[in-house]
Design an enzyme around this catalytic site. Structure first.
Site, mmCIF file in Angstrom:
data_model
loop_
_atom_site.group_PDB
_atom_site.id
_atom_site.type_symbol
_atom_site.label_atom_id
_atom_site.label_comp_id
_atom_site.label_asym_id
_atom_site.label_seq_id
_atom_site.Cartn_x
_atom_site.Cartn_y
_atom_site.Cartn_z
ATOM 1 N N LYS A 87 -18.071 5.121 -11.181
ATOM 2 C CA LYS A 87 -16.961 4.241 -12.034
ATOM 3 C C LYS A 87 -16.805 2.993 -11.041
ATOM 4 C CE LYS A 87 -14.454 2.793 -14.534
ATOM 5 N NZ LYS A 87 -15.047 0.946 -14.023
ATOM 6 N N THR A 107 -2.866 0.529 -11.087
ATOM 7 C CA THR A 107 -3.969 1.033 -11.561
ATOM 8 C C THR A 107 -3.497 2.368 -10.846
ATOM 9 O OG1 THR A 107 -5.563 -1.028 -12.251
ATOM 10 C CG2 THR A 107 -6.142 0.842 -12.106
ATOM 11 N N GLY A 108 -3.207 2.094 -9.507
ATOM 12 C CA GLY A 108 -3.085 3.273 -8.763
ATOM 13 C C GLY A 108 -2.121 4.193 -9.112
ATOM 14 N N GLY A 130 -8.216 0.129 -5.665
ATOM 15 C CA GLY A 130 -8.438 -0.656 -6.394
ATOM 16 C C GLY A 130 -6.947 -1.501 -6.479
ATOM 17 N N GLY A 131 -6.550 -2.274 -7.159
ATOM 18 C CA GLY A 131 -5.476 -1.925 -7.983
ATOM 19 C C GLY A 131 -3.602 -1.348 -7.744
ATOM 20 N N GLU A 172 -6.287 3.129 -1.932
ATOM 21 C CA GLU A 172 -6.237 2.463 -1.342
ATOM 22 C C GLU A 172 -6.111 0.896 -1.808
ATOM 23 O OE1 GLU A 172 -7.742 1.778 2.044
ATOM 24 O OE2 GLU A 172 -8.211 4.199 1.903
ATOM 25 N N CYS A 198 -8.797 -6.948 0.462
ATOM 26 C CA CYS A 198 -7.568 -6.384 0.474
ATOM 27 C C CYS A 198 -7.365 -6.682 1.606
ATOM 28 C CB CYS A 198 -8.408 -4.542 0.111
ATOM 29 S SG CYS A 198 -9.650 -4.116 1.348
ATOM 30 N N GLU A 248 0.282 -9.372 -4.089
ATOM 31 C CA GLU A 248 -1.200 -9.936 -3.645
ATOM 32 C C GLU A 248 -1.809 -10.494 -5.045
ATOM 33 O OE1 GLU A 248 -3.845 -6.752 -4.768
ATOM 34 O OE2 GLU A 248 -4.842 -7.241 -2.415
ATOM 35 N N GLU A 302 -16.365 -2.681 -13.669
ATOM 36 C CA GLU A 302 -16.926 -2.831 -15.107
ATOM 37 C C GLU A 302 -17.667 -4.438 -14.694
ATOM 38 O OE1 GLU A 302 -13.829 -2.046 -15.291
ATOM 39 O OE2 GLU A 302 -12.318 -3.408 -16.158
HETATM 40 P P1 NAD Z 1 -8.292 -3.128 -10.431
HETATM 41 O O1 NAD Z 1 -7.840 -1.632 -10.138
HETATM 42 O O2 NAD Z 1 -8.176 -3.113 -11.659
HETATM 43 O O3 NAD Z 1 -9.858 -1.981 -10.994
HETATM 44 C C1 NAD Z 1 -10.479 -1.125 -9.772
HETATM 45 C C2 NAD Z 1 -11.060 0.093 -10.608
HETATM 46 O O4 NAD Z 1 -10.398 1.130 -11.213
HETATM 47 C C3 NAD Z 1 -11.987 -0.571 -11.768
HETATM 48 O O5 NAD Z 1 -13.699 0.467 -11.555
HETATM 49 C C4 NAD Z 1 -11.329 -0.710 -13.220
HETATM 50 O O6 NAD Z 1 -12.756 -0.376 -13.848
HETATM 51 C C5 NAD Z 1 -11.003 0.832 -12.273
HETATM 52 N N1 NAD Z 1 -9.747 1.196 -13.467
HETATM 53 C C6 NAD Z 1 -8.839 0.576 -13.866
HETATM 54 N N2 NAD Z 1 -7.822 1.003 -14.923
HETATM 55 C C7 NAD Z 1 -8.648 2.791 -14.629
HETATM 56 C C8 NAD Z 1 -8.047 3.718 -15.642
HETATM 57 N N3 NAD Z 1 -6.982 4.024 -15.952
HETATM 58 N N4 NAD Z 1 -9.029 5.020 -15.138
HETATM 59 C C9 NAD Z 1 -9.771 4.505 -14.645
HETATM 60 N N5 NAD Z 1 -10.201 3.500 -14.110
HETATM 61 C C10 NAD Z 1 -9.739 2.713 -13.698
HETATM 62 O O7 NAD Z 1 -8.793 -3.628 -9.266
HETATM 63 P P2 NAD Z 1 -9.515 -4.487 -8.890
HETATM 64 O O8 NAD Z 1 -9.283 -5.955 -9.778
HETATM 65 O O9 NAD Z 1 -11.157 -4.087 -9.314
HETATM 66 O O10 NAD Z 1 -9.894 -4.438 -7.545
HETATM 67 C C11 NAD Z 1 -9.162 -5.500 -6.847
HETATM 68 C C12 NAD Z 1 -7.889 -4.750 -6.604
HETATM 69 O O11 NAD Z 1 -8.685 -3.604 -5.286
HETATM 70 C C13 NAD Z 1 -6.735 -5.397 -5.332
HETATM 71 O O12 NAD Z 1 -5.708 -5.129 -5.405
HETATM 72 C C14 NAD Z 1 -7.750 -4.852 -3.563
HETATM 73 O O13 NAD Z 1 -6.496 -5.015 -2.868
HETATM 74 C C15 NAD Z 1 -8.441 -3.853 -3.977
HETATM 75 N N6 NAD Z 1 -8.864 -3.106 -3.173
HETATM 76 C C16 NAD Z 1 -8.512 -2.749 -1.532
HETATM 77 C C17 NAD Z 1 -8.849 -2.111 -1.158
HETATM 78 C C18 NAD Z 1 -8.793 -1.187 0.481
HETATM 79 O O14 NAD Z 1 -9.375 -0.855 1.492
HETATM 80 N N7 NAD Z 1 -7.549 -1.046 0.240
HETATM 81 C C19 NAD Z 1 -10.540 -2.545 -0.711
HETATM 82 C C20 NAD Z 1 -11.285 -3.207 -2.012
HETATM 83 C C21 NAD Z 1 -10.038 -3.896 -2.322
#
Ligand code: NAD
Length: 490
Positions: free
Chosen positions: A173, A230-231, A226-227, A248, A282, A383, A176
């Site tokens: 996934k 969310t993690g 991701g963020g 990550e 990131c 961040e 979006e």
């Molecule tokens: P986000 O957490 O908003 O979304 C990431 C993904 O998670 C998207 O596909 C989103 O639709 C999905 N998601 C959100 N809620 C969910 C849920 N409840 N269940 C399943 N999927 C869900 O992050 P973003 O805004 O897309 O990305 C930016 C973040 O990513 C920043 O914090 C950045 O630091 C981090 N990032 C980290 C790395 C790394 O290697 N550590 C690399 C790139 C980005």
């Protein structure tokens, strides 16, 4: 057009949902795609489950998996311009950056094609002649792969390639906001011979389309980039069925400049560290830590150069940086700058949207430097994920290490000095998954990537990145079984 791939069929969302994708540089609609709901995702998980439990894919030979990965790499290389264009339209990033990204993606697939057969296990000496004991690595199962919008295809490749190399099946996934290159990748995987159900694609919002990925009992691993927020949610959800999680997450990465560094090179890299892709990286070097004695000259020059960075859309040859991903994200970045100023930072440049009318429709924000910062400020600790550099000063080595480690994050950092001993000492004391010495940003698929502390759990790339997608089994074979008489009366 149908953009969900489930069990080898390209399908539309069951409830008929669609989503418009807008280019962040112009605000214009570039495409529209299926918007899945949780029932679509459940179908995809069940398809991946069937493929893992019954298709023979987990038992496929290393040669088969390796050939598939090489063929996908070839297809991506052959279609580089098309893929890069799609990535740039979704993200707003410069075409040349998307082209670099596609090159990196090709390298990632080739790397996993090469290492798919590595670390097959080991024989264990039990000290018993009647026992053959071995430890083997096996495919883990069904992997849910969830990726962000900043490096859409690259982050996806870091997950899809090792999952396939390991013999797992998956549901992908993407964000979006940036689905287009994931759709292309799945077409190339099909062309390369990926069996039905082995790789499945779901598009849509996190909480709805993504929901079952961390809760459904059919998923064995949630691999998420991701963020932080969310993690945390995904980890809590995964606890109910004790799924493995690989996270990550974010970073707030220190770029440490000692007075004895080659300041011309350090200046050049300090700009790239934080303003590449408008800070939406990131590992961005968003915290500049500069030694007191050179601070004024360093920051004066940095400010002058940051003020000259040219913003523009993906196909503007003169542009050096692009827009932020969305209006909502720009609002968030602006709020961090406002908060930083309220907490006592001094604005050296930026801090506003550009006044160029040709950029008005996009989500642009000027490269911004906030001077006179302290570690306790929100804009230093959290961040912003935008083109915002905070400046702090330090006195000596201990002070630099203390300030740099004063963070809940631990993704990456850099140290600049001509003193190799000092550089190595600082590198070993930084609590971060990647440390660059006299450099910033490079990575290779052969080396692990990931975070200490709240920057994540587990590693991508390198040997550990493949291990995330495998289970480990100990097989104990008694070749001369004999009665033991443990219970003497029987
Ligand atoms: P986000 O957490 O908003 O979304 C990431 C993904 O998670 C998207 O596909 C989103 O639709 C999905 N998601 C959100 N809620 C969910 C849920 N409840 N269940 C399943 N999927 C869900 O992050 P973003 O805004 O897309 O990305 C930016 C973040 O990513 C920043 O914090 C950045 O630091 C981090 N990032 C980290 C790395 C790394 O290697 N550590 C690399 C790139 C980005």
């Amino acid at each position: 057009m149908a953009e969900l791939l489930i069990d080898g069929d390209w399908r539309s969302a069951l409830a008929g949902g669609r989503r418009e994708i807008r280019c962040p540089a112009t605000g214009e609609v570039v495409t529209d795609v299926d918007e899945a709901a949780s029932e679509d995702t459940t179908e995809a998980i069940l398809a991946a489950r069937r493929a893992f439990d019954g298709s023979g894919w987990p038992d496929s030979s290393v040669r088969v998996r390796s050939d598939l990965l090489h063929t996908v790499a070839d297809l991506l290389a052959d279609n580089k311009e098309k893929v890069a264009r799609a990535e740039s339209l979704d993200t707003g990033k410069r075409l040349v950056e998307s082209e670099y990204d596609v090159d990196d993606v090709v390298s990632v697939f080739r790397h996993y094609a090469q290492v798919a057969g590595e670390d097959a296990g080991r024989v264990v000496d039990t000290g018993r002649a009647d026992v053959r004991s071995k430890v083997v690595h096996e495919p883990l199962g069904v992997a849910a792969l969830i990726t962000p919008w900043n490096y859409p295809l690259l982050q996806t490749s870091w997950k899809v390639a090792p999952a396939l190399a390991a013999g797992d099946t998956f549901v992908l996934k993407p964000s979006e906001l940036t689905p287009s290159t994931a759709v292309l990748l799945m077409h190339y995987l099909e062309q390369a011979g990926m069996p039905a159900g082995v790789g499945n694609l779901i598009l849509g919002a996190g909480a709805t389309a993504g929901g079952p990925l961390s809760t459904h009992h059919g998923v064995d691993l949630v691999s998420f980039t991701g963020g932080l927020g969310t993690g945390r949610t995904l980890m809590a959800n995964a606890a109910a069925t004790v799924k493995k999680v690989a996270l990550e997450l974010g970073g707030k990465n220190p770029n440490i400049v000692f007075a004895d560094a080659d300041l011309e090179v350090a200046l050049d890299f300090a700009l790239t560290a934080v303003f590449l892709h408008s800070g939406q990286v990131c590992s961005a070097g968003a915290r500049l830590l500069v030694q007191e004695s050179v601070k004024t000259e360093f920051v004066d020059e940095l400010t002058e150069r940051a003020g000259r960075i040219r913003l523009g859309g993906p196909f503007d040859d003169k542009a050096e940086a692009g827009p932020l991903i969305s209006a909502a994200h720009r609002d968030k970045v602006e709020a961090y700058v406002t908060r930083g100023l309220a907490e006592g930072a001094t604005l050296r440049c930026g801090g506003a949207r550009p006044d160029d009318p040709s950029l008005e429709a996009g989500f642009f924000y000027l490269p911004t430097i906030l001077d006179d910062c302290r570690s306790q400020m929100t804009v230093v600790q959290e961040e912003s994920f935008g083109p915002v550099l905070t400046v702090e000063t330090f006195t000596d080595e201990d002070d630099a290490v203390r300030i740099a480690n004063d963070s809940i994050f631990g993704l990456a950092g850099a140290v600049w000095t001509k003193n190799a001993g000092l550089a190595e000492r600082v590198a070993s004391r930084l609590r971060m998954g990647t440390v660059w010495i006299n450099d910033y940003h490079p990575y290779v698929p052969q080396a692990e990537w990931g975070g200490y502390k709240q920057s994540g759990i587990g590693r991508e790339l390198g040997a550990a990145g493949l291990a995330e997608y495998r289970e480990t089994k100990h097989v104990w074979h008694n070749v001369k079984p004999a009665v033991q008489h443990w219970f003497g009366g029987q």
